[in-house]
Design a protein around this motif. Structure first.
Motif, short mmCIF file in Angstrom:
data_model
loop_
_atom_site.label_atom_id
_atom_site.label_comp_id
_atom_site.label_asym_id
_atom_site.label_seq_id
_atom_site.Cartn_x
_atom_site.Cartn_y
_atom_site.Cartn_z
N ILE A 190 1.11 -5.38 23.79
CA ILE A 190 0.88 -5.08 22.38
C ILE A 190 1.97 -5.77 21.56
CG2 ILE A 190 0.70 -3.27 20.63
CD1 ILE A 190 -0.16 -1.39 22.96
N VAL A 191 1.54 -6.69 20.72
CA VAL A 191 2.46 -7.47 19.88
C VAL A 191 2.63 -6.71 18.55
CG1 VAL A 191 2.89 -9.68 18.76
CG2 VAL A 191 1.59 -9.59 20.91
N GLY A 192 3.85 -6.32 18.24
CA GLY A 192 4.14 -5.57 17.02
C GLY A 192 4.27 -6.47 15.80
N ASP A 193 3.22 -7.25 15.54
CA ASP A 193 3.28 -8.21 14.44
C ASP A 193 3.35 -7.54 13.06
OD1 ASP A 193 0.57 -7.39 14.95
OD2 ASP A 193 -0.18 -9.12 13.84
N TRP A 194 2.72 -6.41 12.92
CA TRP A 194 2.69 -5.74 11.62
C TRP A 194 4.07 -5.22 11.26
CZ3 TRP A 194 2.77 -1.04 8.93
CH2 TRP A 194 2.01 -1.00 7.76
N THR A 195 4.71 -4.48 12.19
CA THR A 195 6.03 -3.92 11.88
C THR A 195 7.12 -5.00 11.85
OG1 THR A 195 6.29 -3.31 14.21
CG2 THR A 195 5.57 -1.59 12.70
N ALA A 196 6.93 -6.10 12.57
CA ALA A 196 7.93 -7.18 12.53
C ALA A 196 8.01 -7.79 11.13
CB ALA A 196 7.60 -8.25 13.55
N GLN A 197 6.88 -7.80 10.42
CA GLN A 197 6.91 -8.35 9.06
C GLN A 197 7.62 -7.41 8.09
OE1 GLN A 197 3.37 -10.48 7.57
NE2 GLN A 197 2.48 -9.93 9.55
N ILE A 198 7.56 -6.11 8.39
CA ILE A 198 8.23 -5.13 7.53
C ILE A 198 9.74 -5.16 7.78
CG2 ILE A 198 8.50 -2.67 7.05
CD1 ILE A 198 5.53 -2.37 7.78
N GLY A 199 10.12 -5.35 9.06
CA GLY A 199 11.54 -5.35 9.40
C GLY A 199 12.14 -3.98 9.17
N ASP A 200 13.39 -3.95 8.74
CA ASP A 200 14.05 -2.70 8.38
C ASP A 200 14.14 -2.69 6.86
OD1 ASP A 200 15.62 -0.51 7.90
OD2 ASP A 200 17.33 -1.20 9.06
N PRO A 201 13.18 -2.02 6.20
CA PRO A 201 13.14 -2.06 4.74
C PRO A 201 14.38 -1.48 4.07
CG PRO A 201 11.38 -0.65 5.61
CD PRO A 201 12.12 -1.21 6.77
N SER A 202 15.18 -0.70 4.80
CA SER A 202 16.40 -0.14 4.20
C SER A 202 17.48 -1.20 4.05
CB SER A 202 16.92 1.02 5.04
OG SER A 202 17.52 0.53 6.23
N GLY A 203 17.33 -2.30 4.83
CA GLY A 203 18.35 -3.34 4.81
C GLY A 203 19.55 -3.03 5.68
N ALA A 204 19.53 -1.87 6.34
CA ALA A 204 20.67 -1.45 7.16
C ALA A 204 20.83 -2.29 8.43
CB ALA A 204 20.54 0.02 7.53
N SER A 205 19.74 -2.85 8.90
CA SER A 205 19.80 -3.61 10.15
C SER A 205 19.57 -5.10 9.89
CB SER A 205 18.74 -3.10 11.14
OG SER A 205 18.73 -3.92 12.29
N VAL A 206 20.61 -5.89 10.09
CA VAL A 206 20.47 -7.34 9.90
C VAL A 206 19.68 -7.96 11.05
CG1 VAL A 206 22.53 -7.58 8.49
CG2 VAL A 206 22.70 -7.81 10.98
N THR A 207 19.51 -7.22 12.14
CA THR A 207 18.74 -7.75 13.28
C THR A 207 17.25 -7.57 13.08
OG1 THR A 207 18.91 -5.67 14.51
CG2 THR A 207 20.62 -7.33 14.91
N ARG A 208 16.83 -6.84 12.05
CA ARG A 208 15.41 -6.63 11.78
C ARG A 208 15.07 -7.00 10.34
NH1 ARG A 208 12.16 -2.22 13.74
NH2 ARG A 208 10.73 -3.77 13.05
N PRO A 209 15.22 -8.30 9.99
CA PRO A 209 14.89 -8.71 8.62
C PRO A 209 13.38 -8.75 8.42
CG PRO A 209 15.35 -10.63 9.95
CD PRO A 209 15.62 -9.42 10.82
N SER B 151 -1.65 -5.51 14.29
CA SER B 151 -2.41 -5.67 13.05
C SER B 151 -3.90 -5.40 13.24
CB SER B 151 -2.19 -7.06 12.45
OG SER B 151 -2.57 -8.05 13.39
N GLU B 152 -4.38 -5.37 14.48
CA GLU B 152 -5.78 -5.00 14.72
C GLU B 152 -6.03 -3.56 14.28
OE1 GLU B 152 -7.02 -5.69 18.80
OE2 GLU B 152 -5.70 -7.44 18.90
N TRP B 153 -5.01 -2.70 14.36
CA TRP B 153 -5.15 -1.31 13.99
C TRP B 153 -4.78 -1.08 12.53
CZ3 TRP B 153 -2.78 -2.51 18.73
CH2 TRP B 153 -3.56 -2.23 19.85
N PHE B 154 -3.81 -1.85 12.03
CA PHE B 154 -3.32 -1.61 10.69
C PHE B 154 -3.96 -2.50 9.64
CE2 PHE B 154 0.21 0.09 13.26
CZ PHE B 154 0.23 1.37 12.73
#
Length: 136
Positions: free
Chosen positions: A71-90, A123-126
Motif C-alpha cells: 500500500i503506497v501512502g501517496d495521499w498522506t505523503a502529499q500532506i506531509g506534516d501540516p503542523s510543520g513540526a517535522s522537517v522529515t515530512r514536508p 488515493s484509491e480510497w481517498f
C-alpha cells in the motif's frame, strides 16, 4: 501449501518481537494463503535498513504461497506534516510523490517478488489527491 515449514525458525529468525504471535501461528497453520499488507510513506525516495527485516519476512512468506499487498501512502505523503513540526515530512507535489514511490518500489522489488505482490495506492480510497483539493 503442503510444504513442511519450521514456523518457529521463519517467525523468529532476525526478528525482535512479533505482535500477536499466537494468532499469526494459528493462521499459518491453517494452510490457507494469507494476504499480508505492508504500507510505505513515499515522503522520501529511499527505504532504509530498518525496512529490511519486514521485507525479508514478506519474501519468505511469499515463497510459502502467501499474497503481499503493498500500500503506497501517496495521499498522506502529499500532506506531509501540516503542523510543520517535522522537517522529515514536508508537503510534496503529486509528481514528487510519484517519483519517490517509483524509486521506493524499485528497491522494494529487489527483495519482495513483484509477481506475487499486489500494489494499491492510498488515493484509491481517498479519491482526489490533496494537491488538487480546494481549501474551501
Amino acid at each position: 501449501m503442503t510444504k513442511q515449514v519450521d514456523f518457529n525458525y521463519l517467525l523468529k529468525r532476525g526478528v525482535a518481537e512479533i505482535i500477536i504471535e499466537d494468532e499469526l501461528r494459528k493462521l499459518l497453520n491453517t494452510g490457507k494463503p494469507l494476504r499480508l499488507k505492508e504500507g510505505f510513506d513515499p515522503s522520501s525516495p529511499d527505504i532504509h535498513l530498518g525496512h529490511m527485516v519486514a521485507l525479508r519476512k514478506l519474501r519468505q512468506l511469499q515463497e510459502l504461497g502467501h499474497q503481499v499487498v503493498l500500500i503506497v501512502g501517496d495521499w498522506t505523503a502529499q500532506i506531509g506534516d501540516p503542523s510543520g513540526a517535522s522537517v522529515t515530512r514536508p508537503m510534496l507535489t503529486a509528481e514528487q510523490v510519484k517519483a519517490n514511490s517509483q524509486t521506493y518500489m524499485d528497491q522494494f522489488f529487489k527483495i519482495v517478488d513483484k509477481r506475487k505482490t499486489e500494489v494499491r495506492w492510498q488515493s484509491e480510497w481517498f479519491g482526489n489527491s490533496p494537491s488538487t483539493m480546494s481549501s474551501a
